[in-house]
Design an enzyme around this catalytic site. Structure first.
Site, short mmCIF file in Angstrom:
data_model
loop_
_atom_site.label_atom_id
_atom_site.label_comp_id
_atom_site.label_asym_id
_atom_site.label_seq_id
_atom_site.Cartn_x
_atom_site.Cartn_y
_atom_site.Cartn_z
CG ASP A 188 -1.99 1.05 1.14
OD1 ASP A 188 -3.07 0.74 0.61
OD2 ASP A 188 -1.74 2.20 1.59
CG ASN A 236 -5.07 11.40 -5.13
OD1 ASN A 236 -4.52 11.51 -6.21
ND2 ASN A 236 -5.58 10.25 -4.71
CG HIS A 274 -8.08 12.95 -8.00
ND1 HIS A 274 -8.06 11.87 -7.16
CD2 HIS A 274 -8.87 13.87 -7.39
CE1 HIS A 274 -8.79 12.08 -6.10
NE2 HIS A 274 -9.31 13.31 -6.20
CG ASP A 278 -5.34 9.01 -12.03
OD1 ASP A 278 -5.60 8.49 -10.93
OD2 ASP A 278 -6.20 9.54 -12.77
CD GLU A 328 -4.49 4.43 -1.30
OE1 GLU A 328 -4.58 4.86 -0.15
OE2 GLU A 328 -5.41 4.55 -2.15
#
Length: 394
Positions: free
Chosen positions: A258, A266, A271, A275, A301
């Site tokens: 993770d 973010n 975002h 990404d 994630e």
């Protein structure tokens, strides 16, 4: 009874029978053509050859109307003592013959000329030509194809008066048979072409459908953003890998990773940058793995791996390499350097396949147990500050 009239009558009857036999032979030759397997040029060649052979004429030609012009498309005649069909039309058609052919097409009726050198309608043309190039006898009849006047059949003989009443009645019949044969052939080949065309279109549609099916099957198993497998595929394939490991007493490991502090990425950078980070992290993880390893994005994630033939030691070494690969990533956003880390947990299957309570672990709940164990190890790594990898054993 006087012998002379009797002989004359017998000769006339013989001539009639000869004409009948010639006509029947010609029609039989035309009717014997295998339309299904012949193209149009083959049909024309066979038909005209039969006409010349059975009727003793010098030459016959078929003219078809193309772009408002009469074009000779096939001709048969005597050459060096044999009947040949010249598909390329080697002979030069005289203006006299073209005039009679054109008249037959325009009036849609049989046109004949007993002696072209003395025909008043052709006299002007005849005077302009060499006498040797002018046919003496001509018989032309329209040819109907598909209910329309498509061309003209022309018969040529070097002697005047060669085509009598019998020929003028029979040749239109032959032209009718020829036109019907060509019509049938065109319809047949037209249907075959249409079938092939439709079959081709159908095959194209089926191919596109198969491609779409594969595409959507792939979409149902692939994470759109990173190109990794998704959660659905991971659990399906993971069960198969674990099933083989249990059956053959092989080692297997499961990892969960993770990203640390990804929400902050973010919130600060947006975002779009988030990404990009996910895609680059996915590629960095993938670059360290074997073809047999199964890597998937199972959450926002969060990533998971199933590693066949891998024990605790191998899993720990790989985990450290993966942490280092992510640690080395960097991005420049609005002049600022962005870096990130991940935390990972691992669980592995012991060879005796025993649970913590000593009971044998079944294949049905094995993946769930390994996943839960690795998940707890991953959260332990995060609780210790992140950028760490912790292994556990089932």
């Amino acid at each position: 009874m006087k012998r002379e009239p009797l002989n004359r009558s017998l000769q006339e009857m013989t001539a009639v029978f000869d004409e009948m036999l010639a006509s029947l032979s010609t029609l039989h030759s035309l009717g014997s053509l295998e339309v299904r397997f012949a193209d149009e040029q083959e049909i024309l060649s066979e038909a005209l050859l039969a006409l010349v052979e059975n009727y003793g004429i010098e030459r016959c030609s078929l003219f078809l109307s193309q772009n408002e012009q009469l074009i000779p498309v096939a001709t048969a005649g005597w050459k060096n003592g044999a009947v040949v069909c010249e598909d390329d039309i080697c002979h030069d058609v005289s203006a006299v013959e073209l005039a009679v052919v054109g008249r037959a097409l325009k009036q849609v009726s049989v046109q004949s000329c007993d002696d072209c050198l003395n025909d008043p309608d052709l006299l002007v043309l005849a005077e302009l030509l060499d006498e040797r190039a002018i046919p003496r006898s001509l018989l032309c009849t329209p040819v109907m194809i598909g209910g329309e006047t498509a061309g003209v059949l022309s018969l040529v003989h070097p002697k005047p008066g060669s085509f009598g009443d019998w020929q003028q009645r029979f040749i239109p019949l032959f032209a009718l048979f020829l036109g019907q044969t060509l019509t049938s052939n065109r319809l047949l080949h037209g249907l075959e072409h249409e079938i092939k065309e439709r079959t081709g279109r159908l095959e194209k549609v089926l191919q596109e459908t198969r491609q779409l099916k594969k595409h959507y099957q792939k979409l149902s198993l692939i994470d759109e953003l990173t190109g990794l497998y998704n959660r659905r595929f991971f659990f399906s394939e993971g069960n198969l890998v674990l099933g083989r490991a249990v059956r053959y007493h092989h080692k297997v490991a499961l990892m969960i990773f993770d990203l640390d502090g990804f929400k902050r990425v973010n919130d600060i950078y947006g975002h779009a940058v988030g990404d990009l980070v996910l895609k680059d992290v996915a590629e960095a993880l993938r670059s360290q793995l074997r073809d047999s390893d199964v890597l998937a994005r199972i959450g926002g994630e969060e990533f998971a791996l199933v590693l066949p033939e891998t024990g605790v030691s191998g899993a720990r070494d790989l985990g450290e390499r993966l942490l280092k690969a992510i640690r080395n990533l960097r991005w420049i956003v609005d002049g600022d350097e962005l870096r990130t880390t991940i935390s990972g947990g691992c669980s592995s299957l012991s060879l005796d396949k025993k649970g913590a309570d000593g009971a044998a672990v079944s294949g049905e709940d094995l993946l769930e147990k390994l996943f839960s164990l690795a998940d707890r190890a991953m959260y332990d790594a995060k609780a210790k500050g992140g950028d760490k990898f912790i292994c556990s054993c089932l």
